[in-house]
Every structure is written in C-alpha cells, then in structure tokens.
Design a protein around this motif. Sequence first.
Motif, PDB file in Angstrom:
ATOM      1  N   ASN A  13       0.831  -1.208   0.000  1.00  0.00           N
ATOM      2  CA  ASN A  13       0.000   0.000   0.000  1.00  0.00           C
ATOM      3  C   ASN A  13       0.858   1.247   0.000  1.00  0.00           C
ATOM      4  O   ASN A  13       1.810   1.346   0.784  1.00  0.00           O
ATOM      5  CB  ASN A  13      -0.911   0.013   1.239  1.00  0.00           C
ATOM      6  CG  ASN A  13      -1.959   1.107   1.184  1.00  0.00           C
ATOM      7  OD1 ASN A  13      -2.759   1.161   0.256  1.00  0.00           O
ATOM      8  ND2 ASN A  13      -1.947   1.999   2.166  1.00  0.00           N
ATOM      9  N   GLU A  14       0.554   2.169  -0.897  1.00  0.00           N
ATOM     10  CA  GLU A  14       1.177   3.500  -0.940  1.00  0.00           C
ATOM     11  C   GLU A  14       2.699   3.443  -0.910  1.00  0.00           C
ATOM     12  O   GLU A  14       3.357   4.148  -0.159  1.00  0.00           O
ATOM     13  CB  GLU A  14       0.608   4.377   0.169  1.00  0.00           C
ATOM     14  CG  GLU A  14      -0.893   4.585  -0.030  1.00  0.00           C
ATOM     15  CD  GLU A  14      -1.541   5.460   1.021  1.00  0.00           C
ATOM     16  OE1 GLU A  14      -1.417   6.687   0.881  1.00  0.00           O
ATOM     17  OE2 GLU A  14      -2.174   4.918   1.944  1.00  0.00           O
ATOM     18  N   PRO A  54      -4.955  -3.652  -2.367  1.00  0.00           N
ATOM     19  CA  PRO A  54      -6.273  -3.071  -2.614  1.00  0.00           C
ATOM     20  C   PRO A  54      -6.861  -3.738  -3.858  1.00  0.00           C
ATOM     21  O   PRO A  54      -6.115  -4.169  -4.750  1.00  0.00           O
ATOM     22  CB  PRO A  54      -5.982  -1.588  -2.896  1.00  0.00           C
ATOM     23  CG  PRO A  54      -4.543  -1.374  -2.567  1.00  0.00           C
ATOM     24  CD  PRO A  54      -3.860  -2.696  -2.623  1.00  0.00           C
ATOM     25  N   GLU A 352       4.706  -2.982  -5.574  1.00  0.00           N
ATOM     26  CA  GLU A 352       4.259  -1.646  -5.171  1.00  0.00           C
ATOM     27  C   GLU A 352       3.833  -0.810  -6.379  1.00  0.00           C
ATOM     28  O   GLU A 352       2.841  -0.075  -6.328  1.00  0.00           O
ATOM     29  CB  GLU A 352       5.381  -0.919  -4.412  1.00  0.00           C
ATOM     30  CG  GLU A 352       5.740  -1.549  -3.078  1.00  0.00           C
ATOM     31  CD  GLU A 352       6.859  -2.567  -3.160  1.00  0.00           C
ATOM     32  OE1 GLU A 352       7.606  -2.706  -2.182  1.00  0.00           O
ATOM     33  OE2 GLU A 352       6.994  -3.247  -4.209  1.00  0.00           O
ATOM     34  N   VAL A 355       0.461  -1.988  -7.791  1.00  0.00           N
ATOM     35  CA  VAL A 355      -0.639  -1.465  -6.969  1.00  0.00           C
ATOM     36  C   VAL A 355      -0.872   0.021  -7.258  1.00  0.00           C
ATOM     37  O   VAL A 355      -2.016   0.478  -7.347  1.00  0.00           O
ATOM     38  CB  VAL A 355      -0.353  -1.719  -5.478  1.00  0.00           C
ATOM     39  CG1 VAL A 355      -1.293  -0.923  -4.589  1.00  0.00           C
ATOM     40  CG2 VAL A 355      -0.474  -3.210  -5.173  1.00  0.00           C
ATOM     41  N   CYS A 359      -4.488   0.269  -8.821  1.00  0.00           N
ATOM     42  CA  CYS A 359      -5.404   0.488  -7.684  1.00  0.00           C
ATOM     43  C   CYS A 359      -5.422   1.963  -7.262  1.00  0.00           C
ATOM     44  O   CYS A 359      -6.460   2.619  -7.325  1.00  0.00           O
ATOM     45  CB  CYS A 359      -4.988  -0.380  -6.501  1.00  0.00           C
ATOM     46  SG  CYS A 359      -4.637  -2.105  -6.919  1.00  0.00           S
ATOM     47  N   HIS A 360      -4.245   2.466  -6.822  1.00  0.00           N
ATOM     48  CA  HIS A 360      -4.200   3.841  -6.301  1.00  0.00           C
ATOM     49  C   HIS A 360      -4.531   4.878  -7.373  1.00  0.00           C
ATOM     50  O   HIS A 360      -5.359   5.766  -7.155  1.00  0.00           O
ATOM     51  CB  HIS A 360      -2.805   4.155  -5.749  1.00  0.00           C
ATOM     52  CG  HIS A 360      -2.342   3.300  -4.629  1.00  0.00           C
ATOM     53  ND1 HIS A 360      -3.199   2.581  -3.833  1.00  0.00           N
ATOM     54  CD2 HIS A 360      -1.084   3.056  -4.151  1.00  0.00           C
ATOM     55  CE1 HIS A 360      -2.486   1.930  -2.910  1.00  0.00           C
ATOM     56  NE2 HIS A 360      -1.218   2.197  -3.099  1.00  0.00           N
ATOM     57  N   PHE A 373      -7.197   1.880  -1.875  1.00  0.00           N
ATOM     58  CA  PHE A 373      -6.116   1.873  -0.889  1.00  0.00           C
ATOM     59  C   PHE A 373      -6.457   0.925   0.256  1.00  0.00           C
ATOM     60  O   PHE A 373      -7.633   0.661   0.522  1.00  0.00           O
ATOM     61  CB  PHE A 373      -5.904   3.273  -0.296  1.00  0.00           C
ATOM     62  CG  PHE A 373      -5.471   4.302  -1.308  1.00  0.00           C
ATOM     63  CD1 PHE A 373      -4.131   4.597  -1.478  1.00  0.00           C
ATOM     64  CD2 PHE A 373      -6.402   4.982  -2.080  1.00  0.00           C
ATOM     65  CE1 PHE A 373      -3.727   5.551  -2.407  1.00  0.00           C
ATOM     66  CE2 PHE A 373      -6.014   5.931  -3.015  1.00  0.00           C
ATOM     67  CZ  PHE A 373      -4.669   6.218  -3.178  1.00  0.00           C
ATOM     68  N   VAL A 374      -5.413   0.437   0.937  1.00  0.00           N
ATOM     69  CA  VAL A 374      -5.621  -0.295   2.192  1.00  0.00           C
ATOM     70  C   VAL A 374      -5.496   0.740   3.310  1.00  0.00           C
ATOM     71  O   VAL A 374      -4.402   1.055   3.793  1.00  0.00           O
ATOM     72  CB  VAL A 374      -4.586  -1.428   2.371  1.00  0.00           C
ATOM     73  CG1 VAL A 374      -4.900  -2.238   3.635  1.00  0.00           C
ATOM     74  CG2 VAL A 374      -4.561  -2.350   1.160  1.00  0.00           C
ATOM     75  N   ARG A 375      -6.627   1.317   3.674  1.00  0.00           N
ATOM     76  CA  ARG A 375      -6.658   2.371   4.694  1.00  0.00           C
ATOM     77  C   ARG A 375      -7.823   2.125   5.638  1.00  0.00           C
ATOM     78  O   ARG A 375      -8.909   1.720   5.200  1.00  0.00           O
ATOM     79  CB  ARG A 375      -6.850   3.750   4.046  1.00  0.00           C
ATOM     80  CG  ARG A 375      -5.680   4.298   3.278  1.00  0.00           C
ATOM     81  CD  ARG A 375      -6.060   5.635   2.645  1.00  0.00           C
ATOM     82  NE  ARG A 375      -4.981   6.246   1.895  1.00  0.00           N
ATOM     83  CZ  ARG A 375      -5.121   7.279   1.071  1.00  0.00           C
ATOM     84  NH1 ARG A 375      -6.336   7.813   0.896  1.00  0.00           N
ATOM     85  NH2 ARG A 375      -4.089   7.789   0.427  1.00  0.00           N
TER      86      ARG A 375
END
Length: 446
Positions: A13-14, A54, A352, A355, A359-360, A373-375
Amino acid sequence: MSTFLIKNAKIVNEGSLFEGDVLIENEIISQIGESISAKPNYTIVDAEGSFLLPGVIDDQVHFREPGLTHKGTIATESKAAVAGGTTSFIEQPNTVPNAITQELLEQKYEIARQSSYANYSFMMGGTNTNLDELLKTNPKNVAGIKLFLGSSTGNMLVDDQEALEKIFSSTKMLIAVHCEDEGTIKANLEQYKAEYGENIPVKFHHLIRSTDACYLSSSRAIELAKKTGARLHVFHLSTAKEMELFTNKIPLEEKQITAEVCVHHLWFTDKDYETKGSLIKWNPAVKTQDDQDALWKALLDDRIDVIATDHAPHTLEEKNNPYTSSPSGGPLVQHSLVLMMEAYAKGKISVEKIVEKMCHNPARIFKIEKRGFVREGYFADLVIVNPHLPWNVKKENLLYKCGWSPIEGMNLKSRVTHTFVNGKLVYQNGKVKEVLAGQRLTFDRE
C-alpha cells in the motif's frame, strides 16, 4: 454481516510493503496492525506468504450489456473480474443502444445494481450532437465522459471539430478518449484491400491502425485539452511516439492530462500475430517490440499513470471471420493482475508499482471515494495473491461468457486466492460465491 480478520499478510500500500493483519467489519477496513487479536465471531483468513492488495480498479471495460449479451453480461464479466482481483470497473458507452442519454445511462446502472459482483460505474457517451445530455451528467456518481475519436466497436465516432471543442470547453467532467485518426486508417485499409481483398492478413493490423493514426489523434486531443483547460484521460496508448506527449514532471494530482496503457500492449507485440491471429486484434493495435519497450519505460517513469484491460469480449465465431469483418477486442479482466504479477516475477516491475498503477492511480484520477487503498475507514475491497501458486489458464477455469482467452495454455506463477468486495468474500480458491456485493461508485467532486 461477517467480520473477517486477515492474518500474516504482506500488505502492499502507498509504496510500502509490510507484514501485518487487517480487520474487516461490515463493509469497512476497521483496523490495520502488526498483530490484531482474534475474537470468537471473527472469520480468520491466514494470508501467510501472500500479498494483500487493494482491489484492482479497471478504468476501461466493455461488458456488452445491454444489446450485445451473446458476448458478455454485467453478471458474467463482473464474476470474471472478481476472480481476477478486480473489485471495481468503469464500463464504456458503446453498448446497444449507446449510452448517450441520461435515461439510457441510468438503465445500465439499474442492470448493474441487480447483477454486479464488483463495484461499477459507467461512462456517459459523447456524440457530435448530444452536448445538452452530456452537460446533465452528475459528477458525483458518473465516472466521466467517453469520446471515440477513432471508430471502434459501435458507431460512436466524434469527428466534428466544432462539436469536440464545445464538449472540451463546456464540461468540468473528466473526458476519456479513444484516439485513432479515422482518415489515416481508412486510407491504409483501402491500400491493403486493393492488394488482399477482405482477407487481409491480420499481421498488417498494426500498419493499418498505424502509429501515425494514433499519434495524429492523441496529439490533437491533447492540444485541444491544453487550449480549453479540459481534464483529459487518454485511453490505451500503444506507440513509442505518443510517449513524448506526456510528462512525469508534475505530481499526478496536478496533471490535467493523464495516460493509460492496457495489459495486452505490455504483453503482446506484432510478432504474436503469427500464432495468435485475430485473437490479439485490438483497437488500437498491438504494435512492435520497440513500441512495447517504450510503453514499459513510460509506465515505470510515471508518464503513464494507469494499467487497465479494455476488456472487450467477442465470440470465437466472430473473431474467426475474415480480417475486415473480425471485430477488435478480447477478454482480459480475469487475468490482468496475474499477468502483471508475471512481469513482477521476471523483475520488470515491483508489486508496489503494480498497486500504484492498477489500484491507487485509478482512484486518484477519477477521484473515487474511499477505494483503491488499504486504509482504515475505506471500503474493504481487498485481494489476496499468492505469488507461488502456479496454475494453467484453460477453458475450464475461464469465467468469460465468450469462453476463450488470448493467454489460454499459459502457465502462471501467481494466483488470486481471495477477493473481498465491500467487506464480503466474493471469491475464494477458484470459486465465485453467489454474492452480489457490487455498489455504485461515487466520486469526490464538485
């Protein structure tokens, strides 16, 4: 509503990768931590050795409903999507009838509400004459406006320069474009028809729908966007020459012009026409190795912002027609993530970065609310991918209604084992659960 605790995952994530747990309560990611204690009512999912990502957001698909349902439906293709780790999709307007009025657009949303396994949004289609309808589009619950600047499946070509300029200057909505110059393509096609008739060898497809056809159209669209201040997103780039039109000098959030590449342009080249034939006939065409190398370079240096599929199923019978009547497009939404994981296994791209691009960035570009996102506090659209669980792509495990894939017979190293949509487990170890978990996407826009 079930509560899931995903344990021992490699969370991506991120830009970071860390081991930990994720707690899903109702529709939401409620907690992310190094070690979350289980309670009796939790359903434990052990993700030891696997990546937790995500859910993929595919910003360009053609699910064929209404009107072309012999090729695919929202139900069948969204099933294939969740099996491949895609939890949200944005579908295009060239169905039958074309989604070029608000009423027709809302009819598609209603079909999805009743049948989609994944989250959904639909593009409003632009024509030479429907500006009034375009301007009624709600930016809060419609992904954007789609313009075909080159003809493809469906008759939605926008070729009136005055109409184009009015659309670009009149809306604040994101405008997504298919860029191929119609005059160039027609001239090239006539040249090959003069020599081969209707049975043009498919290996010439990338010379008919040529680099010049792509560049001429995309450069004009970008020039118009700069002139009018329009928010432009250029779909399925396919040529090295077009890469000079995009920048990595400013952050994504500040870009007025963004770019997408599709998995097939990263995977196949013109050399593959020899073995794959019309199965890899897409618009824009799969081009040369030099083009593919340039696409990869631009993807990795952030001139290209998004990876998508342009998932566009046709029946094998249709695809096996002579060149001039064989439709362009193919099914990929079930395999986009695992194909990119193949590139990861070969050291071409990091997880990374996958993703970020799948995704992002779609979430950022379209300003999708609480997804990508995985948040904590975000919708629990999540995918578990085991990078060491080989499998073979064959007819028996294809979920596309059309029943074929351009990668049939391929051995893949990674496998999607679990997919969650809005906190519901919709896919597990080879089986889609009969859970219609999809919701209409909403957008954080004025």
